[in-house]
Design a protein around this motif. Structure first.
Motif, PDB file in Angstrom:
ATOM      1  N   GLU A  82       0.840  -1.198   0.000  1.00  0.00           N
ATOM      2  CA  GLU A  82       0.000   0.000   0.000  1.00  0.00           C
ATOM      3  C   GLU A  82       0.879   1.254   0.000  1.00  0.00           C
ATOM      4  O   GLU A  82       0.602   2.210  -0.721  1.00  0.00           O
ATOM      5  N   TYR A  83       1.939   1.233   0.784  1.00  0.00           N
ATOM      6  CA  TYR A  83       2.801   2.406   0.869  1.00  0.00           C
ATOM      7  C   TYR A  83       3.437   2.726  -0.482  1.00  0.00           C
ATOM      8  O   TYR A  83       3.509   3.885  -0.881  1.00  0.00           O
ATOM      9  N   ILE A  84       3.881   1.720  -1.202  1.00  0.00           N
ATOM     10  CA  ILE A  84       4.508   1.957  -2.507  1.00  0.00           C
ATOM     11  C   ILE A  84       3.480   2.483  -3.504  1.00  0.00           C
ATOM     12  O   ILE A  84       3.794   3.361  -4.315  1.00  0.00           O
ATOM     13  N   ARG A  85       2.242   2.010  -3.445  1.00  0.00           N
ATOM     14  CA  ARG A  85       1.191   2.593  -4.303  1.00  0.00           C
ATOM     15  C   ARG A  85       1.008   4.067  -3.981  1.00  0.00           C
ATOM     16  O   ARG A  85       0.881   4.910  -4.876  1.00  0.00           O
ATOM     17  N   TYR A  86       0.994   4.398  -2.703  1.00  0.00           N
ATOM     18  CA  TYR A  86       0.908   5.798  -2.272  1.00  0.00           C
ATOM     19  C   TYR A  86       2.107   6.578  -2.799  1.00  0.00           C
ATOM     20  O   TYR A  86       1.960   7.655  -3.392  1.00  0.00           O
ATOM     21  N   GLU A  87       3.308   6.034  -2.580  1.00  0.00           N
ATOM     22  CA  GLU A  87       4.520   6.733  -2.999  1.00  0.00           C
ATOM     23  C   GLU A  87       4.520   6.979  -4.513  1.00  0.00           C
ATOM     24  O   GLU A  87       4.911   8.057  -4.973  1.00  0.00           O
ATOM     25  N   TYR A  88       4.060   6.005  -5.262  1.00  0.00           N
ATOM     26  CA  TYR A  88       3.976   6.176  -6.706  1.00  0.00           C
ATOM     27  C   TYR A  88       3.043   7.344  -7.052  1.00  0.00           C
ATOM     28  O   TYR A  88       3.376   8.189  -7.879  1.00  0.00           O
ATOM     29  N   ASP A  89       1.895   7.391  -6.393  1.00  0.00           N
ATOM     30  CA  ASP A  89       0.915   8.452  -6.661  1.00  0.00           C
ATOM     31  C   ASP A  89       1.432   9.837  -6.310  1.00  0.00           C
ATOM     32  O   ASP A  89       1.006  10.821  -6.917  1.00  0.00           O
ATOM     33  N   VAL A  90       2.325   9.928  -5.335  1.00  0.00           N
ATOM     34  CA  VAL A  90       2.789  11.249  -4.895  1.00  0.00           C
ATOM     35  C   VAL A  90       4.199  11.574  -5.394  1.00  0.00           C
ATOM     36  O   VAL A  90       4.833  12.503  -4.889  1.00  0.00           O
ATOM     37  N   THR A  91       4.657  10.883  -6.432  1.00  0.00           N
ATOM     38  CA  THR A  91       5.990  11.142  -6.978  1.00  0.00           C
ATOM     39  C   THR A  91       6.001  12.279  -7.994  1.00  0.00           C
ATOM     40  O   THR A  91       7.028  12.916  -8.204  1.00  0.00           O
ATOM     41  N   PHE A  92       4.875  12.593  -8.599  1.00  0.00           N
ATOM     42  CA  PHE A  92       4.883  13.624  -9.647  1.00  0.00           C
ATOM     43  C   PHE A  92       5.459  14.962  -9.175  1.00  0.00           C
ATOM     44  O   PHE A  92       6.117  15.647  -9.963  1.00  0.00           O
ATOM     45  N   PRO A  93       5.283  15.377  -7.903  1.00  0.00           N
ATOM     46  CA  PRO A  93       5.921  16.627  -7.487  1.00  0.00           C
ATOM     47  C   PRO A  93       7.455  16.564  -7.531  1.00  0.00           C
ATOM     48  O   PRO A  93       8.110  17.551  -7.872  1.00  0.00           O
ATOM     49  N   ASN A  94       8.029  15.404  -7.206  1.00  0.00           N
ATOM     50  CA  ASN A  94       9.482  15.257  -7.284  1.00  0.00           C
ATOM     51  C   ASN A  94       9.952  15.458  -8.715  1.00  0.00           C
ATOM     52  O   ASN A  94      10.957  16.136  -8.972  1.00  0.00           O
ATOM     53  N   VAL A  95       9.232  14.872  -9.644  1.00  0.00           N
ATOM     54  CA  VAL A  95       9.565  14.999 -11.065  1.00  0.00           C
ATOM     55  C   VAL A  95       9.392  16.457 -11.498  1.00  0.00           C
ATOM     56  O   VAL A  95      10.241  17.010 -12.207  1.00  0.00           O
ATOM     57  N   ALA A  96       8.323  17.090 -11.045  1.00  0.00           N
ATOM     58  CA  ALA A  96       8.085  18.492 -11.395  1.00  0.00           C
ATOM     59  C   ALA A  96       9.204  19.396 -10.869  1.00  0.00           C
ATOM     60  O   ALA A  96       9.538  20.401 -11.501  1.00  0.00           O
ATOM     61  N   ALA A  97       9.799  19.022  -9.752  1.00  0.00           N
ATOM     62  CA  ALA A  97      10.889  19.815  -9.174  1.00  0.00           C
ATOM     63  C   ALA A  97      12.219  19.582  -9.874  1.00  0.00           C
ATOM     64  O   ALA A  97      13.167  20.320  -9.655  1.00  0.00           O
ATOM     65  N   GLY A  98      12.276  18.539 -10.724  1.00  0.00           N
ATOM     66  CA  GLY A  98      13.498  18.298 -11.484  1.00  0.00           C
ATOM     67  C   GLY A  98      14.206  16.993 -11.207  1.00  0.00           C
ATOM     68  O   GLY A  98      15.237  16.704 -11.818  1.00  0.00           O
ATOM     69  N   GLU A  99      13.675  16.191 -10.289  1.00  0.00           N
ATOM     70  CA  GLU A  99      14.271  14.877 -10.043  1.00  0.00           C
ATOM     71  C   GLU A  99      13.953  13.936 -11.189  1.00  0.00           C
ATOM     72  O   GLU A  99      12.864  13.992 -11.761  1.00  0.00           O
ATOM     73  N   GLN A 100      14.876  13.053 -11.490  1.00  0.00           N
ATOM     74  CA  GLN A 100      14.619  11.932 -12.365  1.00  0.00           C
ATOM     75  C   GLN A 100      14.330  10.745 -11.442  1.00  0.00           C
ATOM     76  O   GLN A 100      15.098  10.493 -10.512  1.00  0.00           O
ATOM     77  N   VAL A 101      13.235  10.046 -11.673  1.00  0.00           N
ATOM     78  CA  VAL A 101      12.838   8.949 -10.792  1.00  0.00           C
ATOM     79  C   VAL A 101      12.601   7.703 -11.631  1.00  0.00           C
ATOM     80  O   VAL A 101      11.945   7.757 -12.674  1.00  0.00           O
ATOM     81  N   ARG A 102      13.157   6.589 -11.155  1.00  0.00           N
ATOM     82  CA  ARG A 102      12.954   5.292 -11.798  1.00  0.00           C
ATOM     83  C   ARG A 102      12.570   4.249 -10.756  1.00  0.00           C
ATOM     84  O   ARG A 102      12.908   4.374  -9.586  1.00  0.00           O
ATOM     85  N   TRP A 103      11.893   3.209 -11.251  1.00  0.00           N
ATOM     86  CA  TRP A 103      11.386   2.122 -10.411  1.00  0.00           C
ATOM     87  C   TRP A 103      11.932   0.795 -10.929  1.00  0.00           C
ATOM     88  O   TRP A 103      11.944   0.563 -12.147  1.00  0.00           O
ATOM     89  N   LEU A 104      12.326  -0.080 -10.016  1.00  0.00           N
ATOM     90  CA  LEU A 104      12.810  -1.406 -10.380  1.00  0.00           C
ATOM     91  C   LEU A 104      12.084  -2.453  -9.552  1.00  0.00           C
ATOM     92  O   LEU A 104      12.173  -2.444  -8.314  1.00  0.00           O
ATOM     93  N   PRO A 105      11.343  -3.350 -10.227  1.00  0.00           N
ATOM     94  CA  PRO A 105      10.733  -4.446  -9.476  1.00  0.00           C
ATOM     95  C   PRO A 105      11.833  -5.264  -8.776  1.00  0.00           C
ATOM     96  O   PRO A 105      12.874  -5.561  -9.367  1.00  0.00           O
TER      97      PRO A 105
END
Length: 172
Positions: A82-105
């Motif tokens: 559940e936490y990772i689903r939440y974290e995924y949903d709230v990552t767009f602000p990090n990207v908007a600020a200029g971070e590059q974000v990637r996910w690895l199963p």
């Protein structure tokens, strides 16, 4: 160095070239009011920047404006917690600020030598290990410039990054 001396925002303000962050837990602070709001159905509106912009994002945006490349990689279990689903949903602000974000199963990380803790690596010279309790609450951090620790963190991050999927292309 003591945990109180390892504030990430201060370290980012002193960073000149690169900051990379590797997250490997399936959950962090469980008693977060933002997580509780998300559980109750609240979703941030990407079009309403004032509703989700926060001081941490200023630190990121300022570093990026100075030319610092900031990359974050997350190793996650699938199906996600559940936490990772939440974290995924709230990552767009990090990207908007200029971070590059990637996910690895996590199943795709089996052949990567990983350190035992999450970390930040600043300018390929300073590692800040993050320490957490079993519930994901932060216990602080630890700084090291030990060349072996720096090499381990750099190699681990690069191995994860090359296998990971950019945020805008990742699905569970």
């Amino acid at each position: 160095m003591s945990p109180s001396a390892a504030r990430i925002d201060e370290l980012l303000k002193a960073t000149v070239r690169t900051a990379v962050h590797l997250e490997m837990r399936d959950g962090y602070t469980q008693n977060d009011t933002a997580l509780d709001a998300w559980r109750a159905g609240h979703r941030a509106d990407p079009g309403d920047r004032t509703s989700w912009w926060r001081p941490w994002l200023d630190v990121i945006a300022e570093a990026v404006a100075r030319g610092v490349e900031i990359r974050r990689a997350r190793i996650v279990s699938t199906p996600p917690s559940e936490y990772i689903r939440y974290e995924y949903d709230v990552t767009f602000p990090n990207v908007a600020a200029g971070e590059q974000v990637r996910w690895l199963p996590r199943r795709d990380a089996s052949l990567i030598s990983l350190p035992g803790n999450d970390f930040w690596l600043f300018d390929d010279r300073l590692v800040r290990w993050g320490h957490f309790n079993g519930d994901g609450d932060s216990l602080g951090g630890e700084l090291t410039d030990d060349p072996a620790a720096v090499a381990l963190a750099a190699r681990a991050f690069d191995d994860v990054w090359t296998r990971a999927v950019p945020h805008d292309q990742f699905t569970f």
